[in-house]
Design an enzyme around this catalytic site. Structure first.
Site, short mmCIF file in Angstrom:
data_model
loop_
_atom_site.label_atom_id
_atom_site.label_comp_id
_atom_site.label_asym_id
_atom_site.label_seq_id
_atom_site.Cartn_x
_atom_site.Cartn_y
_atom_site.Cartn_z
N ARG A 77 0.85 -1.19 0.00
CA ARG A 77 0.00 0.00 0.00
C ARG A 77 0.89 1.24 0.00
O ARG A 77 1.74 1.40 0.86
CB ARG A 77 -0.90 -0.02 1.24
CG ARG A 77 -1.73 1.22 1.40
CD ARG A 77 -2.62 1.20 2.64
NE ARG A 77 -3.02 2.56 2.90
CZ ARG A 77 -2.67 3.28 3.95
NH1 ARG A 77 -1.96 2.74 4.92
NH2 ARG A 77 -3.05 4.52 4.06
N HIS A 121 -2.62 10.95 0.73
CA HIS A 121 -2.02 10.80 2.05
C HIS A 121 -1.50 12.18 2.45
O HIS A 121 -0.30 12.37 2.67
CB HIS A 121 -0.94 9.72 2.03
CG HIS A 121 -0.68 9.07 3.35
ND1 HIS A 121 -0.83 7.72 3.58
CD2 HIS A 121 -0.30 9.60 4.53
CE1 HIS A 121 -0.51 7.44 4.84
NE2 HIS A 121 -0.19 8.57 5.45
N GLU A 166 -6.84 8.42 6.47
CA GLU A 166 -7.13 9.13 7.72
C GLU A 166 -7.72 10.52 7.51
O GLU A 166 -7.09 11.54 7.88
CB GLU A 166 -5.86 9.19 8.58
CG GLU A 166 -5.28 7.82 8.87
CD GLU A 166 -4.18 7.83 9.94
OE1 GLU A 166 -3.70 8.92 10.27
OE2 GLU A 166 -3.84 6.74 10.44
N ASN A 293 -6.61 1.87 10.46
CA ASN A 293 -5.27 2.17 10.97
C ASN A 293 -5.38 2.23 12.49
O ASN A 293 -6.11 3.06 13.03
CB ASN A 293 -4.78 3.52 10.46
CG ASN A 293 -4.57 3.53 8.95
OD1 ASN A 293 -4.75 2.51 8.28
ND2 ASN A 293 -4.19 4.68 8.43
N TYR A 295 -3.22 2.35 16.14
CA TYR A 295 -1.95 2.51 16.86
C TYR A 295 -2.13 2.40 18.37
O TYR A 295 -1.30 1.84 19.06
CB TYR A 295 -1.29 3.84 16.50
CG TYR A 295 -0.77 3.82 15.09
CD1 TYR A 295 0.46 3.26 14.81
CD2 TYR A 295 -1.55 4.29 14.04
CE1 TYR A 295 0.94 3.18 13.51
CE2 TYR A 295 -1.08 4.22 12.73
CZ TYR A 295 0.16 3.66 12.48
OH TYR A 295 0.62 3.57 11.19
N GLU A 358 -2.92 -0.09 8.59
CA GLU A 358 -1.71 0.38 9.27
C GLU A 358 -1.73 -0.10 10.71
O GLU A 358 -2.79 -0.06 11.37
CB GLU A 358 -1.61 1.91 9.31
CG GLU A 358 -1.22 2.55 8.01
CD GLU A 358 -1.04 4.08 8.11
OE1 GLU A 358 -0.76 4.58 9.22
OE2 GLU A 358 -1.20 4.73 7.08
C1 FCB Z 1 -0.60 7.42 10.65
C2 FCB Z 1 -0.27 7.92 9.27
C3 FCB Z 1 1.06 7.47 8.74
C4 FCB Z 1 2.11 7.43 9.81
C5 FCB Z 1 1.61 6.69 11.04
C6 FCB Z 1 2.61 6.57 12.14
O1 FCB Z 1 -1.46 8.31 11.28
O2 FCB Z 1 -1.25 7.50 8.34
O3 FCB Z 1 1.41 8.33 7.69
O4 FCB Z 1 2.54 8.70 10.11
O5 FCB Z 1 0.46 7.32 11.52
#
Ligand code: FCB
Length: 453
Positions: A77, A121, A166, A293, A295, A358
């Site tokens: 991707r 992006h 995002e 995505n 985290y 992600e």
């Molecule tokens: C996300 C983004 C990516 C990268 C990661 C750590 O929010 O999509 O570009 O910066 O975080």
């Protein structure tokens, strides 16, 4: 040793984005984007760093793709830079930009790596910013023109096109918090940007489908944060509910239900008058592929310090933290099961395919005496998160794939080069690539379609 195995045909991949890796910011006819402008504005990026050169992928894409192939990658991707293709955002097409992505896509295909192309992006053409950027409705129509061009030119070699990465971050971090380009701090601008980015998704989906000569799945990737209240108090529970509306539902509801929580908040009324036009919500509600995505989670308490929304993020004790976030694997399970119950299962056969697009962790990696990068923390992070993905699948959530962020170390936006997310280490002075221990580990996971514990 026990092993967990993923379903047959589970899609394993890695992700990057144009501005974070390409460099060559003003080469071969590329136009200027809002990130080019932002990084050259003093005080915006840690240490004054820029993506001018980044990982120099524009010149080293062949070597990078060969390395992907060596690791056994089959899905990649990435994003195209709007300003390489349409330097002014609309109108004039830059042949050298088309040629670059032709070479990139053809090299991927030669190595049997499937391109998952993302249109946006965050690198909006500066020319469009000068006309008002995302808060201006016209930008959504410009985006559809760009989507049409990409589909027409590259569509014969694509099965998937993501419109946005995002949208919430682009709208709110760019226009309300001001930490990202274009660096505005204006709630009204953020809300308008949010709506127009989603509208542009709908318009682009129409353009892609009109132009495609074979079925192309239209996707979007969303930053989704499970929101936890800091305590059981009614005020904190309400604050968490509001935050969920503003961060998660503000994108999920329009895309999957055709409604928007923006209309729930009386206090937002003065900011959004006339914004949502008739027919907009129907246009936005179209999706074949939902990319998540993930985290971290967000823990929220009530606070009168923040105007309008009255919420504040807190950082609980007890868990590990990375250079950017709390490490909280269970949040991924909570998020996937909630998505399934609240949004996807009710759609039955019309539900979009669900994937992780992600997930990853920044680690202060470096080369050891023998040239190896022993990034145990990343391996642990991935194991624990993939375990939660597997758990969600076992419990009936049909997750079809997982893309790691990122393939290689890159320019982490306002935080510059200090936060390394790659499976591949990049020495930004020499541009030498070194596969980290996590890269070899991930290659084994892909090969075996599972993880050993
Ligand atoms: C996300 C983004 C990516 C990268 C990661 C750590 O929010 O999509 O570009 O910066 O975080």
């Amino acid at each position: 040793m026990s092993k967990i195995t993923f379903p047959n045909n589970f899609i394993w991949g890695v992700a990057t984005s144009a501005y974070q890796i390409e460099g060559a910011w003003n080469e071969d006819g590329k136009g200027i984007s809002i990130w080019d402008t932002f990084v050259h504005t003093p005080g915006k990026i840690v240490n004054g760093e820029t993506g001018d050169v980044a990982a120099d992928h524009y010149h080293r894409y062949k070597e990078d793709i060969a390395l992907m192939a060596e690791l056994g990658l089959r899905h990649y991707r990435f994003s195209t830079a709007w300003t390489r293709l349409l330097p002014e955002g609309t109108g004039r097409v830059n042949a050298k930009g088309l040629a670059f992505y032709d070479r990139l896509i053809d090299t991927l295909l030669k190595h049997h790596i499937e391109p998952y192309l993302c249109l946006f992006h965050w690198d909006l053409p500066q020319t469009l910013q000068d006309k008002g950027g995302w808060p201006n409705r016209q930008t959504a129509y410009a985006f559809a023109e760009y989507a049409r061009l990409v589909t027409k030119h590259f569509g014969d070699r694509l099965n998937v096109i993501f419109t946005h990465n995002e949208p919430w971050v682009a709208a709110f971090v760019g226009h309300f918090l001001g930490d990202h380009a274009p660096g505005q701090k204006d709630l009204g601008a953020a809300l308008r940007a949010q709506h127009h980015i989603l509208l542009s998704h709908g318009l682009a989906a129409e353009a892609i489908r009109a132009e495609a000569r074979h079925p192309i799945q239209v996707g979007i990737t969303l930053n989704l944060n499970p929101i936890y209240p800091a305590s059981d108090s009614k005020k904190d529970l309400e604050a968490a509910r509001r935050t969920d509306a503003i961060i998660n539902r503000v994108v999920l509801d329009p895309l999957l239900k055709g409604t928007t929580p923006m209309l729930e908040f009386k206090l937002l009324k003065p900011f959004i008058g006339g914004l949502i036009q008739s027919g907009d919500l129907e246009k936005i509600r179209t999706l074949d592929l939902l990319g998540v995505n993930y985290y971290s989670r967000t823990v929220i308490q009530h606070s009168s310090k923040t105007p309008v929304v009255n919420v504040e993020q807190v950082y609980p004790q007890g868990n590990e933290y990375s250079g950017m976030w709390e490490i909280f694997p269970e949040g991924l399970y909570a998020l996937l099961t909630r998505l399934w119950q609240d949004y996807l299962a009710p759609l039955g056969d019309a539900a979009p395919t669900l994937m992780i697009t992600e997930n990853g962790v920044p680690v202060p990696d470096g080369l050891d005496f023998d040239g190896r990068v022993r990034d145990e923390r990343r391996i642990r992070y991935l194991k624990n998160h993939l375990f939660q993905v597997h758990r969600a699948i076992q419990d009936g959530v049909p997750v079809k794939g997982y893309f790691h962020w990122s393939f290689m170390d890159n320019f982490e936006w306002a935080l510059g080069y200090g936060q390394r997310f790659g499976l591949v280490y990049v020495d930004f002075k020499t541009q030498k690539r070194t596969v980290k221990d996590s890269g070899r580990w991930f290659a084994e996971v892909m090969r075996g379609n599972g993880i050993e514990f």
